[in-house]
Scaffold this motif. Structure first.
Motif, PDB file in Angstrom:
ATOM      1  N   GLN A 138       0.857  -1.180   0.000  1.00 18.60           N
ATOM      2  CA  GLN A 138       0.000   0.000   0.000  1.00 18.60           C
ATOM      3  C   GLN A 138       0.893   1.230   0.000  1.00 18.60           C
ATOM      4  O   GLN A 138       1.818   1.344   0.806  1.00 18.60           O
ATOM      5  CB  GLN A 138      -0.909  -0.001   1.227  1.00 18.60           C
ATOM      6  CG  GLN A 138      -1.949   1.096   1.231  1.00 18.60           C
ATOM      7  CD  GLN A 138      -3.001   0.889   2.310  1.00 18.60           C
ATOM      8  OE1 GLN A 138      -3.370  -0.237   2.621  1.00 18.60           O
ATOM      9  NE2 GLN A 138      -3.462   1.974   2.890  1.00 18.60           N
ATOM     10  N   ALA A 139       0.618   2.154  -0.935  1.00 20.69           N
ATOM     11  CA  ALA A 139       1.512   3.301  -1.099  1.00 20.69           C
ATOM     12  C   ALA A 139       0.748   4.505  -1.622  1.00 20.69           C
ATOM     13  O   ALA A 139      -0.360   4.385  -2.156  1.00 20.69           O
ATOM     14  CB  ALA A 139       2.648   2.948  -2.060  1.00 20.69           C
ATOM     15  N   GLN A 140       1.381   5.661  -1.469  1.00 21.14           N
ATOM     16  CA  GLN A 140       0.907   6.914  -2.047  1.00 21.14           C
ATOM     17  C   GLN A 140       2.053   7.516  -2.862  1.00 21.14           C
ATOM     18  O   GLN A 140       3.205   7.510  -2.408  1.00 21.14           O
ATOM     19  CB  GLN A 140       0.480   7.905  -0.965  1.00 21.14           C
ATOM     20  CG  GLN A 140      -0.686   7.457  -0.115  1.00 21.14           C
ATOM     21  CD  GLN A 140      -0.914   8.388   1.066  1.00 21.14           C
ATOM     22  OE1 GLN A 140       0.040   8.913   1.633  1.00 21.14           O
ATOM     23  NE2 GLN A 140      -2.161   8.583   1.441  1.00 21.14           N
ATOM     24  N   ALA A 141       1.737   8.028  -4.048  1.00 19.76           N
ATOM     25  CA  ALA A 141       2.762   8.617  -4.907  1.00 19.76           C
ATOM     26  C   ALA A 141       2.307   9.999  -5.369  1.00 19.76           C
ATOM     27  O   ALA A 141       1.123  10.228  -5.621  1.00 19.76           O
ATOM     28  CB  ALA A 141       3.035   7.733  -6.116  1.00 19.76           C
ATOM     29  N   ALA A 142       3.270  10.907  -5.453  1.00 19.71           N
ATOM     30  CA  ALA A 142       3.034  12.239  -6.005  1.00 19.71           C
ATOM     31  C   ALA A 142       4.111  12.523  -7.038  1.00 19.71           C
ATOM     32  O   ALA A 142       5.294  12.265  -6.798  1.00 19.71           O
ATOM     33  CB  ALA A 142       3.067  13.304  -4.906  1.00 19.71           C
ATOM     34  N   VAL A 143       3.695  13.018  -8.194  1.00 17.81           N
ATOM     35  CA  VAL A 143       4.625  13.417  -9.252  1.00 17.81           C
ATOM     36  C   VAL A 143       4.436  14.908  -9.479  1.00 17.81           C
ATOM     37  O   VAL A 143       3.328  15.373  -9.764  1.00 17.81           O
ATOM     38  CB  VAL A 143       4.374  12.628 -10.552  1.00 17.81           C
ATOM     39  CG1 VAL A 143       5.169  13.230 -11.706  1.00 17.81           C
ATOM     40  CG2 VAL A 143       4.737  11.164 -10.361  1.00 17.81           C
ATOM     41  N   ARG A 144       5.531  15.643  -9.358  1.00 17.01           N
ATOM     42  CA  ARG A 144       5.483  17.092  -9.521  1.00 17.01           C
ATOM     43  C   ARG A 144       6.427  17.487 -10.667  1.00 17.01           C
ATOM     44  O   ARG A 144       7.634  17.258 -10.596  1.00 17.01           O
ATOM     45  CB  ARG A 144       5.909  17.795  -8.240  1.00 17.01           C
ATOM     46  CG  ARG A 144       5.697  19.309  -8.261  1.00 17.01           C
ATOM     47  CD  ARG A 144       6.347  19.957  -7.027  1.00 17.01           C
ATOM     48  NE  ARG A 144       5.884  19.353  -5.789  1.00 17.01           N
ATOM     49  CZ  ARG A 144       4.792  19.756  -5.131  1.00 17.01           C
ATOM     50  NH1 ARG A 144       4.063  20.753  -5.607  1.00 17.01           N
ATOM     51  NH2 ARG A 144       4.433  19.168  -4.008  1.00 17.01           N
ATOM     52  N   PHE A 145       5.850  18.059 -11.727  1.00 20.83           N
ATOM     53  CA  PHE A 145       6.656  18.559 -12.833  1.00 20.83           C
ATOM     54  C   PHE A 145       7.186  19.947 -12.483  1.00 20.83           C
ATOM     55  O   PHE A 145       6.523  20.727 -11.796  1.00 20.83           O
ATOM     56  CB  PHE A 145       5.836  18.620 -14.116  1.00 20.83           C
ATOM     57  CG  PHE A 145       5.545  17.265 -14.702  1.00 20.83           C
ATOM     58  CD1 PHE A 145       6.388  16.716 -15.655  1.00 20.83           C
ATOM     59  CD2 PHE A 145       4.438  16.535 -14.299  1.00 20.83           C
ATOM     60  CE1 PHE A 145       6.132  15.468 -16.191  1.00 20.83           C
ATOM     61  CE2 PHE A 145       4.167  15.287 -14.826  1.00 20.83           C
ATOM     62  CZ  PHE A 145       5.014  14.749 -15.781  1.00 20.83           C
ATOM     63  N   THR A 146       8.373  20.250 -12.947  1.00 21.56           N
ATOM     64  CA  THR A 146       8.982  21.549 -12.683  1.00 21.56           C
ATOM     65  C   THR A 146       8.087  22.660 -13.223  1.00 21.56           C
ATOM     66  O   THR A 146       7.648  22.611 -14.370  1.00 21.56           O
ATOM     67  CB  THR A 146      10.365  21.632 -13.346  1.00 21.56           C
ATOM     68  OG1 THR A 146      11.200  20.605 -12.803  1.00 21.56           O
ATOM     69  CG2 THR A 146      11.006  22.983 -13.104  1.00 21.56           C
ATOM     70  N   GLY A 147       7.792  23.640 -12.374  1.00 21.00           N
ATOM     71  CA  GLY A 147       6.917  24.744 -12.756  1.00 21.00           C
ATOM     72  C   GLY A 147       5.454  24.485 -12.503  1.00 21.00           C
ATOM     73  O   GLY A 147       4.627  25.383 -12.685  1.00 21.00           O
ATOM     74  N   GLN A 148       5.118  23.261 -12.060  1.00 12.46           N
ATOM     75  CA  GLN A 148       3.723  22.925 -11.774  1.00 12.46           C
ATOM     76  C   GLN A 148       3.444  23.169 -10.293  1.00 12.46           C
ATOM     77  O   GLN A 148       4.199  22.724  -9.427  1.00 12.46           O
ATOM     78  CB  GLN A 148       3.453  21.462 -12.130  1.00 12.46           C
ATOM     79  CG  GLN A 148       2.003  21.043 -11.954  1.00 12.46           C
ATOM     80  CD  GLN A 148       1.816  19.565 -12.245  1.00 12.46           C
ATOM     81  OE1 GLN A 148       2.797  18.840 -12.390  1.00 12.46           O
ATOM     82  NE2 GLN A 148       0.575  19.131 -12.310  1.00 12.46           N
ATOM     83  N   SER A 149       2.360  23.869  -9.991  1.00  9.74           N
ATOM     84  CA  SER A 149       2.079  24.233  -8.605  1.00  9.74           C
ATOM     85  C   SER A 149       1.581  23.061  -7.779  1.00  9.74           C
ATOM     86  O   SER A 149       1.908  22.940  -6.599  1.00  9.74           O
ATOM     87  CB  SER A 149       1.048  25.374  -8.560  1.00  9.74           C
ATOM     88  OG  SER A 149      -0.160  24.978  -9.201  1.00  9.74           O
ATOM     89  N   GLN A 150       0.784  22.191  -8.355  1.00  8.65           N
ATOM     90  CA  GLN A 150       0.220  21.063  -7.627  1.00  8.65           C
ATOM     91  C   GLN A 150       0.687  19.748  -8.257  1.00  8.65           C
ATOM     92  O   GLN A 150       0.747  19.626  -9.483  1.00  8.65           O
ATOM     93  CB  GLN A 150      -1.311  21.116  -7.641  1.00  8.65           C
ATOM     94  CG  GLN A 150      -1.900  22.290  -6.881  1.00  8.65           C
ATOM     95  CD  GLN A 150      -1.625  22.212  -5.392  1.00  8.65           C
ATOM     96  OE1 GLN A 150      -1.571  21.117  -4.827  1.00  8.65           O
ATOM     97  NE2 GLN A 150      -1.440  23.351  -4.753  1.00  8.65           N
ATOM     98  N   PRO A 151       1.025  18.754  -7.427  1.00  5.33           N
ATOM     99  CA  PRO A 151       1.477  17.477  -7.981  1.00  5.33           C
ATOM    100  C   PRO A 151       0.305  16.592  -8.398  1.00  5.33           C
ATOM    101  O   PRO A 151      -0.832  16.800  -7.977  1.00  5.33           O
ATOM    102  CB  PRO A 151       2.230  16.850  -6.805  1.00  5.33           C
ATOM    103  CG  PRO A 151       1.496  17.365  -5.611  1.00  5.33           C
ATOM    104  CD  PRO A 151       1.079  18.776  -5.959  1.00  5.33           C
TER     105      PRO A 151
END
Length: 206
Positions: A138-151
């Motif tokens: 069980q996991a949670q993942a967040a991907v945040r692109f450079t310049g993006q305010s919210q992942p």
């Protein structure tokens, strides 16, 4: 040899024998194996995998067999060959690199550094067997692109039935589950920013 000296020597030998009998055997060490997955086109040029946050009950040398029924079943003589967080990071970097050949994935605590185009944040909430003997990741993942305010956020839950008994079967099932996690994270990196990345987390079951 005097009677007293002989008695002392026999006592010393007895103590040494008792200590040897009480000494635990060397632990059996295990490692995870990267699982191959489908190759996908696209993806950022450089991706940074931040240090993985792992539930504290998993942060030990001994392998946790289960956390069911309000107790931890920990294998006293079956250990991970390296810290679990570092091992998961190493395996996921290899798996994501195989799935996204146009992307270079690096670790935030590694010797190689570069300005990333996207960053992965990952929580591992569970990685052990349930009461039925199924391996649960069980996991949670967040991907945040450079310049993006919210992942982009996503929740995962994978259930894998071990194909062999005991700890070797559990470790093989963990390897398979981590491969599925890489399968789930890879599409998050190939979706262009601004195209549905900020949707609510969705559970993933396989």
């Amino acid at each position: 040899m005097s009677r007293r000296l002989r008695a002392l020597r026999l006592a010393a030998l007895a103590i040494a024998g008792a200590l040897a009998a009480c000494t635990s055997p060397d632990p059996v060490l295990y490692t995870l194996a990267p699982a191959p997955g489908a190759v996908q086109a696209g993806g950022p040029r450089v991706v940074l995998l931040q240090q993985i946050a792992i539930a504290h009950f998993l942060e030990r040398s001994q392998i946790v067999r289960s956390s069911e029924n309000y107790r931890l079943d920990v294998m006293s003589n079956d250990w991970w060959g390296e810290p679990l967080g570092a091992m998961l990071s190493r395996v996921l970097i290899e798996e994501l690199g195989q799935r996204l050949p146009q992307t270079t994935v690096i670790a935030d605590n590694g010797a190689v550094s570069a300005r990333p185009d996207a960053t992965i944040e990952l929580n591992i909430q569970r990685l052990d067997e349930d009461a039925a003997g199924n391996l649960i990741l069980q996991a949670q993942a967040a991907v945040r692109f450079t310049g993006q305010s919210q992942p982009a956020l996503r929740s995962f839950r994978f259930t894998v039935l071990p194909t062999a008994p005991g700890v070797p079967g559990e470790v093989a099932a963990i390897s398979a589950a981590v491969g599925r996690l890489a399968d789930g994270i890879a599409p998050m990196l190939t979706t262009s920013p601004g195209r549905g990345l900020n949707s609510a987390p969705q559970p993933s079951r396989r």
